[in-house]
Design a protein around this motif. Structure first.
Motif: not given
Length: 613
Positions: A427-444
């Protein structure tokens, strides 16, 4: 009702995410005896590898947790502005907006620490056990989805002339990632292998000690050192100039992810839980609060019009009142007297104004830029692309789901994200929305294999606003996972990528679940996801250059033509997009009486999948 897929049902565990490899990796963790939280961490790190144009380790991730033996909590993985990120500093550089790319837009990275905190406090697995799936795909390769290569091709010139470390990873031998060919990121795999080795050396056989060691390596060890070096490198960004960032070692060492109580709203026997006013999450709750007691027929023109107009009012309040730099008056914003007054502003005609309210009699104050875009002075559409014509918002084409990043050649993007929902047999439940740090956001970062994020672009460079750029404060985020309860018991976790559209598509999904008939004795998750969807851009966008299109509405081609015509008659500027172009919803559910679990995933974009048994 016809659906693209069945709503899955079972009793062991259910996963829904925006990429099939993340879903199946999470399921493998459940099969190996892990719980929903272990599985979510594994999925999160796989998403960094297989959707690098949508998220990365130095991005952010808000989550909503419902442990089977505890209260619903928000786990905040949104890092704040660094100590040197002041309005005065950015203004001194001649900027009116935070750039959409580059180190000036980098907040303190929040995703890694949030995932580790979740694993430590609620999981059962070790760092090595949850990271092995991501390491495998980074080291041995995965078949990339089309959008990765398309994104890389859009910024090819930038990578080859300015961001060479990104070209090294995403243009090996001058070739961008291709579907059907294995794509690898050995630098990222090496980073995680080194982190695990150092954490195990420090923590010994103690799982908790290993996780705490990993967190310290991120914030003070070799990873922190590399992130700070990268922030100090002059980098070409969307301003057309090279800038260095403000992130320091002290910023990284001084922050950690944290828990907080969710914002909630009761509606027709449901309780909806969202992150607080530092996010756009309460805009979902406000849209429910604005609904009248009697709703028009589901799917009718009157129904769609009502939701569009309510969304405009909620998003106007988001613009005026939400943000971490001030106290957000959520008690008033969600109160019945306030929303009864706001409800009177909804007429049969489409509004083209940005109309924030006055909770408690307070006078709303907007940024100069918001005033400009509301009056049509900026010349950009809400997607961050130079306007091609009045009332023509950017529409997803060629199989791309709306909510995929729209990327300009200078790397400018309105951004996007990923999502994962999991429920396990306990019955454990989780909702997560990971984002940011896109390949087009900053140089690797060459030593690490992933870039910094750009979430600071959501803060304003005007003093005295709830969302003003403020050291130590979180930029207001569009990331907004959701959890729904019945009679105080968690029954559904859901969410979607899509920036400013997230709390539009999620409202439409939730109401489709709540207002329509059940299937097979359970919630019709897949039918609600598959239903024709829409969004509007009648408020300032959250991504650089933060445009707005008053009166615009974009609908899927599958929407009833009579509904479309009636919306136009009411004054909406309707753009008809591709038939499957609005949203990337994920959802899982649990019936507390029977223990039956269910899941569904979005068919748009052809990469989201639900799995379970």
């Amino acid at each position: 009702m016809f659906t693209t897929r069945p709503t899955l049902q079972g009793t062991f565990g259910m996963v829904s995410s925006t990429h099939w490899l993340a879903s199946q990796s999470a399921m493998a963790v459940l099969e190996d005896g892990g719980n929903a939280f272990d599985a979510a961490v594994a999925a999160g790190f796989v998403l960094h590898v297989v959707e690098p144009h949508l998220n990365g380790p130095a991005g952010e991730v808000p989550m909503i947790l419902a442990p089977s033996d505890g209260d619903v909590q928000v786990l905040c993985g949104q890092g704040p502005a660094p100590a040197g990120a002041t309005v005065a500093h950015y203004r001194s550089l001649g900027l009116d907006l935070v750039p959409g790319t580059g180190p000036l837009a980098a907040a303190v990275p929040g995703a890694f620490d949030a995932w580790m905190l979740l694993l430590r406090d609620h999981g059962t697995k070790s760092v090595a056990e949850v990271l092995r799936y991501a390491i495998g795909y980074a080291e041995d390769g995965h078949a990339p989805v089309e959008r990765i290569g398309q994104t890389v091709e859009t910024v090819r010139e930038l990578f080859e002339t300015e961001w060479q470390s990104s070209a090294d990873v995403y243009l090996p031998g001058g070739k961008s990632p291709k579907p059907g060919e294995l794509f690898r990121n050995p630098a990222l795999a090496a980073t995680w292998r080194r982190l695990i080795a150092e954490a195990e050396k420090t923590g010994g056989d103690d799982r908790i000690a290993q996780i705490d060691a990993a967190r310290k390596i991120w914030s003070e060890g070799f990873i922190a050192e590399a992130l700070v070096r990268q922030a100090a490198r002059p980098t070409m960004d969307t301003s057309g100039s090279r800038h260095t960032g403000t992130l320091t070692a002290a910023d990284l060492a001084g922050w950690s992810a944290s828990y907080e109580a969710p914002a909630t709203y009761d509606w027709n026997g449901w309780t909806l839980a969202k992150a607080g006013g530092w996010s756009q999450g309460p805009a979902f709750l406000q849209q429910l609060a604005l609904l009248p007691a009697e709703l028009p027929q589901y799917g009718s023109a009157e129904y769609v019009h009502l939701l569009i107009e309510g969304c405009k009012l909620a998003m106007a309040d988001r613009e005026a009142w939400y943000g971490d730099a001030a106290d957000v008056p959520l008690d008033v914003l969600l109160s019945e007297p306030y929303n009864a007054e706001r409800r009177t502003l909804i007429t049969d005609e489409a509004s083209r104004e940005l109309r924030p309210g006055s909770p408690g009699g307070r006078t709303p104050v907007l940024s100069d830029h918001a005033h400009a875009v509301a009056s049509g002075e900026d010349g950009f559409d809400a997607m961050g692309i130079p306007a091609a014509g009045v009332g023509e918002p950017t529409v997803a084409k060629d199989g791309a789901a709306a909510g995929e990043p729209t990327v300009a050649e200078d790397g400018g993007t309105r951004g996007d994200t990923c999502h994962v929902d999991i429920v396990d047999r306990w019955g454990n439940m989780v909702s997560a929305t990971p984002s940011g740090g896109w390949l087009q956001s900053n140089p690797v970062v060459p030593e690490l294999g992933f870039p910094l994020g750009t979430r600071l672009q959501m803060a304003w460079l005007d003093e005295g606003l709830p969302n003003s750029l403020t050291p130590g404060r979180r930029p207001r985020t569009t990331l907004t996972p959701s959890l729904a309860l019945r009679d105080g018991v968690p029954v559904m976790a859901f969410g979607t990528p899509g920036g400013d559209q997230q709390d539009q598509w999620q409202v439409h999904f939730f109401l489709a679940v709540a207002l329509r008939a059940e299937v097979r004795g359970g919630l019709d998750l897949q039918g609600a996801i598959d239903a024709p969807n829409w969004h509007n851009d009648s408020f300032p966008g959250s991504f650089f250059p933060r445009g707005m299109r008053p009166g615009s509405v974009t609908v899927e081609e599958r929407m009833d033509p009579e509904v479309v015509e009636e919306l136009r008659r009411r004054g909406h500027d309707v753009t008809v997009g591709d038939p499957w172009s609005e949203g990337r919803m994920c959802a899982v559910a649990r019936d507390p009486e029977t223990g039956v679990l269910s899941a569904a995933a979005n068919p748009r974009g052809m990469q989201g999948y639900a799995v379970g048994r």
